[in-house]
Design an enzyme around this catalytic site. Structure first.
Site, mmCIF file in Angstrom:
data_model
loop_
_atom_site.group_PDB
_atom_site.id
_atom_site.type_symbol
_atom_site.label_atom_id
_atom_site.label_comp_id
_atom_site.label_asym_id
_atom_site.label_seq_id
_atom_site.Cartn_x
_atom_site.Cartn_y
_atom_site.Cartn_z
ATOM 1 N N PHE A 153 -17.317 26.051 -15.911
ATOM 2 C CA PHE A 153 -17.691 25.940 -17.320
ATOM 3 C C PHE A 153 -19.172 25.617 -17.389
ATOM 4 C CE2 PHE A 153 -18.551 23.957 -21.360
ATOM 5 C CZ PHE A 153 -17.930 24.841 -22.234
ATOM 6 N N ASP A 206 -25.435 22.543 -11.887
ATOM 7 C CA ASP A 206 -25.239 22.237 -13.293
ATOM 8 C C ASP A 206 -24.755 20.791 -13.390
ATOM 9 O OD1 ASP A 206 -24.341 21.876 -15.870
ATOM 10 O OD2 ASP A 206 -23.433 23.862 -16.050
ATOM 11 N N LYS A 217 -26.774 16.701 -22.360
ATOM 12 C CA LYS A 217 -25.852 15.681 -22.845
ATOM 13 C C LYS A 217 -26.471 14.281 -22.851
ATOM 14 C CE LYS A 217 -21.681 18.357 -21.818
ATOM 15 N NZ LYS A 217 -21.434 18.793 -23.205
#
Length: 404
Positions: free
Chosen positions: A142, A227, A256
């Site tokens: 993801f 990531d 984030k």
């Protein structure tokens, strides 16, 4: 459920796009690890906005930095310099050991930027024939929801009826170094991978996997792109998840928690080779690197370090993981995690994880299901031992609950 909650939900259904299925709570306030709904009920947040609120809700020092900067200057675009961008570069480079920084807004934008950059590096530095660059990714990945990214997802729901998709990606199993070695060709420019697969259910690779991955990428002149949008900035009990195996990525993606949940901020961190290929006009963002974002990110990084949140994540994560493993429930198939990135996978016969999340809500805990049978647990890094123990009592009661 009160009439006011029903009205909020009805308005969302009537006017909003049905692309999410949230838990049935309407939140209005947050502080630290706690959030309150519009009826005044308090919950322990065990999702942290998918790790974006790692520093806790409405951290006062980040809030103060945001308000101060908002009074001074919010946006210039990159057509002009601003007095927050250079200090942001200095501080994030010093914190992470990076050589070059590309500021963006969302995590998906950071991923797309990395894809463009490693391809450009492949053509201009490695010498891959134009149009033939290959990037290797993992099954069950993801990395975001843009068209370029969902094209190499293996989740049918993210791909169905969104094609055609861009070529240039190879998909291999996660945690399988031999599969990576077999997939690398002279045209391979990068291996894009999550250190821990979050959305897939907090899937942790075998010990030594990333050590081998680093060796393979170095030997074949392939850029290792990690990531760390979810795993980075303390979530796993280290500043970066790569540190658990003592490696360094060529390209690291952050987002984030880079803003503590106040503002969309992301960054591509790299060595000189990869980001050094970009020239004026070849990539950019109106909001990327804006002074408000930079001021917020600087404060978010500062409190993460000064307040010992990374070390606390390691301590409380170990306590939480041990406590979850001690729960004796026939519903539990596996408990796994690293730091405060945790998951409880249920046996399929136990039913959907969502009903357990709804039962947790009734007990004052907000968690979220993923992939049908897994409960994700990721509280803010400021959680205390007493709060972990309080949460464990409620997880134990819920996971042993009879839903028949």
């Amino acid at each position: 459920m009160s009439s006011s909650v029903i009205d909020f939900l009805a308005t969302e259904r009537r006017l909003g796009t049905y692309n999410y299925e949230p838990i049935g709570v309407v939140l209005s306030r947050g502080e630290g690890v706690w959030v309150w709904d519009i009826e005044g009920n308090r919950y322990l947040d065990c999702l942290s906005a998918y790790s974006a609120v790692s520093q806790g809700h409405c951290h006062p020092k980040i809030l103060a930095a945001m308000v101060e900067q908002a009074h001074r200057l919010t946006l210039t675009s990159r057509a002009f310099h601003n007095d927050q961008l250079a200090p942001f570069y200095e501080e994030i480079a010093a914190l992470t050991g990076s050589h070059k920084v590309l500021p963006m807004n969302s995590g998906a934008e950071a991923v797309e930027s990395a894809i463009k950059s490693v391809r450009k590096w492949g053509y201009e530095v490695k010498g891959v024939p134009d149009g033939q660059a290959e990037i290797i990714v993992c099954a069950d990945n993801f990395h975001g929801r843009t068209l370029g990214i969902v094209g190499f997802s293996t989740d049918p729901e993210t791909r169905k009826h969104f094609g055609p998709f861009a070529p240039g990606f190879k998909i291999i199993p996660f945690g399988d170094a031999a599969a990576l070695e077999a997939a690398i060709t002279p045209n391979t420019v990068a291996f894009l991978v999550e250190p821990i697969q979050g959305e897939a259910g907090v899937i942790i690779p075998p010990a030594g996997y990333f050590t081998k991955v680093r060796q393979l990428c170095t030997a074949s002149n392939v850029m290792l792109v990690l990531d760390e949008i979810q795993t980075g900035l303390g979530r796993t009990g280290k500043l970066l998840a790569e540190q658990h195996e003592g490696i360094e990525a060529d390209v690291t993606l952050l987002g984030k928690a880079l803003s503590g949940g106040f503002y969309p901020v992301s960054a591509v961190l790299s060595n000189n080779d990869v980001l050094g290929t970009l020239r004026p006009g070849q990539h950019g963002s109106t909001f990327g690197g804006n002074p408000l974002a930079c001021a917020v990110a600087r404060a978010a990084m500062r409190v993460l370090v000064e307040e010992g949140m990374i070390e606390n994540a390691a301590r409380q994560g170990a306590r939480f993981l041990e406590g979850l493993k001690d729960i004796r429930a026939n519903t539990i198939r596996e408990v796994r995690g690293r730091g405060l990135m945790l998951a409880v996978e249920l046996h399929p016969e136990a039913g959907r994880a969502r009903r357990y999340c709804e039962a947790l809500q009734a007990k004052g805990i907000l968690a979220k299901d993923t992939h049908e049978h897994t409960i994700r647990i990721a509280p803010p890094l400021v959680i205390t031992s007493d709060q972990v123990d309080w949460a464990l009592e409620r997880f134990a009661a819920t996971l042993t609950q009879d839903f028949s």
